[in-house]
Write an enzyme that holds these catalytic residues in place. Structure first.
Site, mmCIF file in Angstrom:
data_model
loop_
_atom_site.group_PDB
_atom_site.id
_atom_site.type_symbol
_atom_site.label_atom_id
_atom_site.label_comp_id
_atom_site.label_asym_id
_atom_site.label_seq_id
_atom_site.Cartn_x
_atom_site.Cartn_y
_atom_site.Cartn_z
ATOM 1 C CE1 TYR A 143 60.848 -30.529 24.259
ATOM 2 C CE2 TYR A 143 61.347 -28.300 23.548
ATOM 3 C CZ TYR A 143 60.492 -29.201 24.161
ATOM 4 O OH TYR A 143 59.306 -28.781 24.682
ATOM 5 N NE ARG A 159 64.309 -19.621 21.916
ATOM 6 C CZ ARG A 159 63.253 -19.116 22.577
ATOM 7 N NH1 ARG A 159 62.491 -19.917 23.312
ATOM 8 N NH2 ARG A 159 62.952 -17.852 22.512
HETATM 9 C C1 LIG Z 1 52.703 -21.355 24.972
HETATM 10 C C2 LIG Z 1 54.215 -21.402 24.854
HETATM 11 C C3 LIG Z 1 54.793 -22.220 23.902
HETATM 12 C C4 LIG Z 1 56.189 -22.243 23.751
HETATM 13 N N1 LIG Z 1 56.744 -22.976 22.729
HETATM 14 C C5 LIG Z 1 58.064 -22.832 22.440
HETATM 15 C C6 LIG Z 1 58.605 -23.392 21.242
HETATM 16 O O1 LIG Z 1 57.900 -23.985 20.421
HETATM 17 N N2 LIG Z 1 59.930 -23.215 21.029
HETATM 18 C C7 LIG Z 1 60.739 -22.543 21.906
HETATM 19 O O2 LIG Z 1 61.935 -22.422 21.666
HETATM 20 N N3 LIG Z 1 60.230 -21.975 23.027
HETATM 21 C C8 LIG Z 1 58.918 -22.078 23.286
HETATM 22 N N4 LIG Z 1 58.382 -21.426 24.371
HETATM 23 C C9 LIG Z 1 59.249 -20.549 25.173
HETATM 24 C C10 LIG Z 1 59.113 -19.097 24.693
HETATM 25 O O3 LIG Z 1 59.552 -18.946 23.351
HETATM 26 C C11 LIG Z 1 59.900 -18.122 25.577
HETATM 27 O O4 LIG Z 1 61.264 -18.418 25.485
HETATM 28 C C12 LIG Z 1 59.472 -18.205 27.049
HETATM 29 O O5 LIG Z 1 58.065 -18.198 27.153
HETATM 30 C C13 LIG Z 1 60.058 -17.046 27.855
HETATM 31 O O6 LIG Z 1 59.697 -15.800 27.298
HETATM 32 P P1 LIG Z 1 58.447 -14.930 27.892
HETATM 33 O O7 LIG Z 1 58.734 -14.689 29.348
HETATM 34 O O8 LIG Z 1 58.459 -13.667 27.067
HETATM 35 O O9 LIG Z 1 57.202 -15.738 27.690
HETATM 36 C C14 LIG Z 1 57.006 -21.449 24.589
HETATM 37 C C15 LIG Z 1 56.404 -20.668 25.579
HETATM 38 C C16 LIG Z 1 55.031 -20.618 25.703
HETATM 39 C C17 LIG Z 1 54.427 -19.713 26.733
#
Ligand SMILES: Cc1cc2nc3c(=O)[nH]c(=O)nc-3n(C[C@H](O)[C@H](O)[C@H](O)COP(=O)(O)O)c2cc1C
Length: 375
Positions: free
Chosen positions: A184, A232
């Protein structure tokens, strides 16, 4: 049994989190076309606020209309955005046990797409999209060429981040996070894959860090001094010629010197050519390296799914906090189950207490240590 570190408190400035479990920011693509929160946000943030996690961070929330990923993304670019979000937060405050954080974002050259379940196809002004903005006129593959921001336009976006921080303070969020990851806008200044500028905002590392650090300074100044502010980051692009973990350590040192309270070590998002070594806890070594070499608190995130795994991360000094994304959507009671597995106490709202395994044989409810009354 010694108290698990996962369920021990963690202090940043004036905020004490009850435990080390964070609900990772997750875009819901469920706001109105004006970027207002809806009843989905009340449900989403509300049920996670009662989940036992110590901290819930909102989805990427856009600081200007062109900073959205899609036209269904949450916004905070005007005072009119405050009231709909306040309704969701009021529920979280009244019934939840979690502290509440907001993630501020600008999607840059990866915005203006349809929602994920409509395949995130690029949209332009003729079908509901908008002109993309970025560091340089270098398109993310498959997307339109973005407009390269002038120095004056950079100052406007920096000020939009600061104004958004003031609105987050008015909403009484406990913590703020700047989204500097995933390709981004702010990340697109850091990575040579998207930044080919020849002015003070490009070139060597110092120039590429300049705009993200200016945004950080403006947000820090606008955000109350007693509340934590984190960032982040994409810790590595996982691609040749891209942003590296070594540069992330330098960036984290700079952030720390400016009053940053933590770095959340995510990765990737600059290029479809990335080669991510995906697997359980694959980003944990990045969080550990930044924590050790920059001396800043870190959040580890990415395929952290097991209570023992999470406990090892925080008790082993690899990170201070763990964030769960998909695992929390799949099992929003993850923190309750982790507490049970590790022998710890955790927040339950009174109306749900009787589901606790220790109470199933009893028709009289013992109050939980941290529960709040339902009213
Ligand atoms: C549905 C969805 C939406 C996400 N939206 C964001 C977001 O708005 N901002 C962000 O920094 N990361 C976003 N992510 C990334 C997650 O915060 C996270 O870093 C990523 O899914 C890896 O972690 P996990 O394996 O526990 O899912 C999103 C992930 C998912 C699955």
């Amino acid at each position: 049994m010694t108290e698990p570190v996962l369920f021990s408190p963690f202090r940043m400035r004036g905020l004490e989190l009850p435990n080390r479990i964070v609900v990772s920011p997750m875009g819901q693509y469920s706001a109105t076309p004006e970027g207002f929160a809806t009843d989905w946000h009340l449900m989403h943030l509300g049920h996670l606020a009662v989940s036992g996690a110590g901290l819930v961070i909102t989805e990427a929330t856009a600081v200007e209309p062109a900073g959205r990923v899609s036209s269904a993304c949450l916004g905070i670019w005007s005072d009119d955005h405050i009231a709909p979000l306040r309704a969701a937060l009021a529920f979280c405050r009244r019934h939840g046990g979690a502290s509440m954080g907001m993630q501020l974002a600008h999607a840059g050259r990866k915005g203006s797409v349809s929602v994920p379940w409509e395949k995130q196809v690029a949209l332009d002004a003729t079908n509901g999209g908008w002109q993309l903005k970025s560091a340089s006129p270098i398109a993310y593959p498959g997307r339109p060429v973005p407009h390269a921001l002038s120095v004056d336009e950079l100052a406007e976006i920096r000020d939009a981040f600061a104004a958004a921080a003031r609105r987050a303070a008015a909403l009484d969020f406990d913590l703020l996070e700047i989204h500097n990851a995933h390709g981004y806008l702010l990340h697109s200044f850091l990575t040579p894959l998207a930044n080919a500028r020849t002015d003070a905002y490009g070139g060597a590392l110092e120039g590429r860090m300049r705009f993200p650090l200016e945004v950080f300074d403006a947000v820090r100044a606008a955000w109350p001094a007693d509340r934590p502010l984190g960032v982040r980051i994409t810790s590595t692009d996982w691609a040749d010629g891209g942003w590296t973990i070594e540069e992330s350590v330098v960036f984290a040192q700079q952030l720390k010197a400016r009053g940053c309270d933590y770095v959340c070590a995510s990765s990737g998002g600059s290029t479809p050519e990335q080669k991510i070594p995906i697997g359980p806890g694959y980003q944990v070594p990045l969080a550990e390296r930044i924590r050790t070499e920059a001396g800043i608190a870190t959040i580890a995130v990415g395929l952290i799914t097991e209570p023992g795994q999470a406990e090892d991360i925080v008790s082993g000094g690899k990170a201070d906090l763990v964030a769960l994304g998909r695992g929390m959507l799949y099992n929003p009671r993850w923190a309750w189950h982790a507490a049970e597995a590790l022998g710890a106490n955790v927040y339950f709202p009174h109306p749900y207490e009787r589901c606790h395994p220790s109470l199933r044989g009893s028709d009289f409810l013992k109050p939980f240590r941290d529960a709040k009354p339902a009213s």
